[in-house]
Design an enzyme around this catalytic site. Structure first.
Site, mmCIF file in Angstrom:
data_model
loop_
_atom_site.group_PDB
_atom_site.id
_atom_site.type_symbol
_atom_site.label_atom_id
_atom_site.label_comp_id
_atom_site.label_asym_id
_atom_site.label_seq_id
_atom_site.Cartn_x
_atom_site.Cartn_y
_atom_site.Cartn_z
ATOM 1 N N PRO A 325 0.831 -1.209 0.000
ATOM 2 C CA PRO A 325 0.000 0.000 0.000
ATOM 3 C C PRO A 325 0.862 1.255 0.000
ATOM 4 C CG PRO A 325 -0.031 -1.067 2.162
ATOM 5 C CD PRO A 325 0.670 -2.002 1.231
ATOM 6 N N GLY A 326 0.316 2.337 -0.519
ATOM 7 C CA GLY A 326 1.056 3.595 -0.559
ATOM 8 C C GLY A 326 1.303 4.044 -1.984
ATOM 9 N N ILE A 327 1.892 5.210 -2.126
ATOM 10 C CA ILE A 327 2.206 5.768 -3.439
ATOM 11 C C ILE A 327 3.355 4.978 -4.058
ATOM 12 C CG2 ILE A 327 2.990 7.839 -4.668
ATOM 13 C CD1 ILE A 327 1.742 9.481 -2.376
ATOM 14 N N ARG A 328 3.199 4.557 -5.297
ATOM 15 C CA ARG A 328 4.231 3.777 -5.978
ATOM 16 C C ARG A 328 5.490 4.625 -6.171
ATOM 17 N NH1 ARG A 328 1.012 -0.418 -8.406
ATOM 18 N NH2 ARG A 328 -0.413 -0.915 -6.686
ATOM 19 N N LYS A 345 11.495 -5.423 -1.859
ATOM 20 C CA LYS A 345 11.782 -4.315 -2.766
ATOM 21 C C LYS A 345 12.745 -4.745 -3.872
ATOM 22 C CE LYS A 345 11.229 -0.498 0.550
ATOM 23 N NZ LYS A 345 11.851 0.740 1.074
ATOM 24 N N ASP A 380 16.741 -0.786 8.472
ATOM 25 C CA ASP A 380 17.756 -1.673 7.911
ATOM 26 C C ASP A 380 17.094 -2.577 6.876
ATOM 27 O OD1 ASP A 380 20.205 -2.832 7.489
ATOM 28 O OD2 ASP A 380 20.126 -4.139 9.244
#
Length: 593
Positions: A325-328, A345, A380
């Site tokens: 979730p969140g802005i790409r 990531k 981290d």
């Protein structure tokens, strides 16, 4: 396959010996620099502390590469047949039967062999997918994992004195008896009075202090009947070179925050690291063993245990990986598994148009974060290569994003999806989402807390020589303890590499109103006066930010921070509230006495 006596002296035996020698060399160097942390602390060599932490990170990879090179040159590693590799593993197990760090040695074996063998060999016949040697109750030859103290003769105060003196710091204390009195009264206050001592009453203290930044930490627990009381005592040094006990932490959750992955790794001299982890787990049962190994500076072991835990979780869950979730982001593609508290990531193949960097630069930024003092404000990351996941566990959106934005970063092999390079970090709620929730709920108290935390995060990173670059709300997260942490690293720079400038006055009114920039800007120029324009668009947020952090909007703060860093000054960062420090509790002691 059973280990045959006839294997000793064979090529397989020599390879196994070469690998254990490679590991033993690594751990000897690791212990040496960890042992020297005591001297650095005594000498107040704070710059040396940061240098040692940075250098220690390279130790492991250097020894692995050295061992791989030896196997290639001495044994023609690429031509070793499958039977020999299986024999190597079995013989290596034999070399670990009385070893003090068998779990670390197994991980070293994996690191070496996976650089030589194809991923088709990454199963338990050839590498240690599962551990083979128990780490339970391993005893050191030279040191005890922990020391036990009994207060029957010396009383609690006398016992605490002995505990501190047994660390044998070659520096005088300002007034150790006075500090011990603080410890006694803090414990009594925490427990609402001293409970009756049971027959088994004792205090157990880990044998080595935990060194980080400018502090040494004594970590232990008191046992009274069936109850255990964890504690940590930070020991600091004043400008005159005298030591003092700064506080005592008694809440297990607060002690756990010392081991947050958003902080720098400890330096601890451990003959038997599994013993330290076992002790820490007894006082921090909610803390994964993988994270404890990482915070003890044993990152590769932490990664090994993390991945074993992840695979085990995948076997016992059914949910699918989804986009986080969140802005790409413009640089990273981020997905998550809802049932597991981490995000995954990848570096995209093509970045957003505003990003002027390449994949190698992004990797350097992530490594930079590992090498600096994260001061509790930077998450981290665990870095992995060639990670295999069940293809069926990815939803269609994640697969489509991978194909569109990072096609070179993965491949499909049968029912497995292999990601070639990956970062994993703790999942947090993005700060922009958190702020939006708080504003819509009109939760002014919580809103004020996180905005104050946001400014404090920027301030503390700056004091630790890190400029975050992109300070948009979406690049910060909120931990489950309400702490604001930065996690977008592609634009970070050392503070000392930035030129902080004041916006020069416009030559005339028309130019100022034109919306065009009337002054020259170089790559590393930063104008703090512009921060408010981009970050503080909400009047409510702006008011709160200016209340606590107005100085961050002018060049003066940044220039003064730079000056301190360049002069060699190392800031004090306390991983606990200021009000817990004994220096701020003098009145409490006076009142109790």
């Amino acid at each position: 396959m059973k280990i045959s006596v006839g294997l000793y002296g064979t090529n397989a035996h020599q390879i196994a010996l070469a690998m254990i020698q490679g590991f033993n060399k690594h751990y000897t160097l690791f212990r040496q620099t960890s042992r020297e942390a005591k001297t650095r602390f005594e000498q107040a060599d704070w710059l040396g502390v940061h240098k040692a932490v940075k250098e220690r990170i390279r130790f492991y990879d250097d020894r692995v590469d050295e061992c791989v090179e030896r196997l290639r040159n001495q044994f023609d590693a690429a031509s070793i047949d499958d039977t020999t590799w299986q024999q190597v593993k079995l013989l290596y197990i034999g070399l670990l039967l009385n070893h003090k760090q068998p779990e670390l040695a197994e991980t070293f074996f994996n690191s070496v062999t996976t650089k030589i063998l194809h991923r088709n060999y990454f199963h338990n016949d050839f590498i240690f997918v599962r551990p083979s040697i128990s780490t339970e109750n391993i005893e050191g030859d030279d040191t005890q994992t922990y020391r036990s103290y009994y207060a029957k003769e010396d009383g609690l105060r006398g016992t605490v004195l002995k505990i501190v003196k047994d660390f044998d710091w070659h520096r005088p204390f300002v007034d150790l008896e006075h500090d011990v009195e603080h410890v006694y009264h803090a414990v009594r206050h925490f427990l609402n009075g001293m409970p009756p001592r049971e027959v088994n009453f004792q205090i157990q203290v880990l044998g080595s202090a935990f060194y980080r930044n400018k502090a040494a930490y004594i970590i232990g627990k008191a046992i009274n009947g069936a109850t255990e009381y964890p504690f940590t005592i930070p020991v600091l040094q004043n400008e005159a070179g005298q030591l003092y006990l700064d506080t005592i932490l008694l809440d297990a959750w607060r002690i756990g925050l010392l081991f947050s992955l958003s902080r720098a790794y400890f330096m601890v001299d451990m003959e038997v690291p599994s013993g330290y982890v076992q002790f820490l787990r007894s006082i921090l049962p909610a803390k994964p063993r993988s994270e404890l190994y990482i915070m003890l500076g044993l990152g590769k072991q932490g990664k090994t245990m993390f991945f074993r835990d992840l695979i085990y979780h995948l076997h016992h869950s059914e949910d699918k990986f989804i986009m986080a979730p969140g802005i790409r982001g413009l640089v990273m593609l981020v997905f998550t598994l809802p049932s597991y508290p981490y995000v995954f990531k990848l570096i995209k193949d093509v970045f957003g148009s505003s990003k002027e960097m390449d994949r190698a630069t992004v990797k350097k930024k992530f490594m930079m974060v590992k090498q600096v003092d994260r001061v509790g404000r930077m998450a981290d990351t665990l870095e992995f290569s060639n990670v295999m996941f069940p293809l069926k566990r990815f939803n269609d959106e994640v697969l489509a994003e991978l194909q569109q934005l990072a096609p070179s970063c993965f491949e499909v092999d049968g029912d497995q999806l292999i990601i070639k390079h990956l970062y994993i970090e703790r999942r947090m709620e993005p700060l922009n989402i958190h702020l939006d929730r708080m504003e819509r709920a009109n939760n002014v108290e919580r809103l004020e807390h996180v905005i104050r935390e946001y400014g404090s995060a920027i301030r503390e990173m700056a004091q630790a020589n890190i400029f975050p670059g992109d300070m948009l709300w979406k690049n910060f997260g909120v931990t489950r303890f309400g702490r604001v942490v930065f996690y977008d690293y592609d634009e970070i720079e050392y503070m000392t590499d930035i030129k902080f400038r004041q916006i020069p006055p416009a030559p005339d009114f028309e130019t100022e109103m034109s919306g065009e920039v009337w002054y020259a800007v170089s790559r590393n120029d930063v104008f703090p006066e512009e921060f408010a324009t981009f970050l503080l668009t909400s009047p409510q947020v702006r008011k709160i930010f200016i209340k606590y952090h107005k100085d961050l909007l002018s060049p003066r703060f940044w220039l003064e921070a730079q000056e301190k860093i360049r002069s060699g000054y190392v800031e004090d960062f306390f991983p606990y509230p200021q009000e817990l420090r004994f220096i701020n509790r003098q009145t409490d002691l006076t009142e109790e006495q």
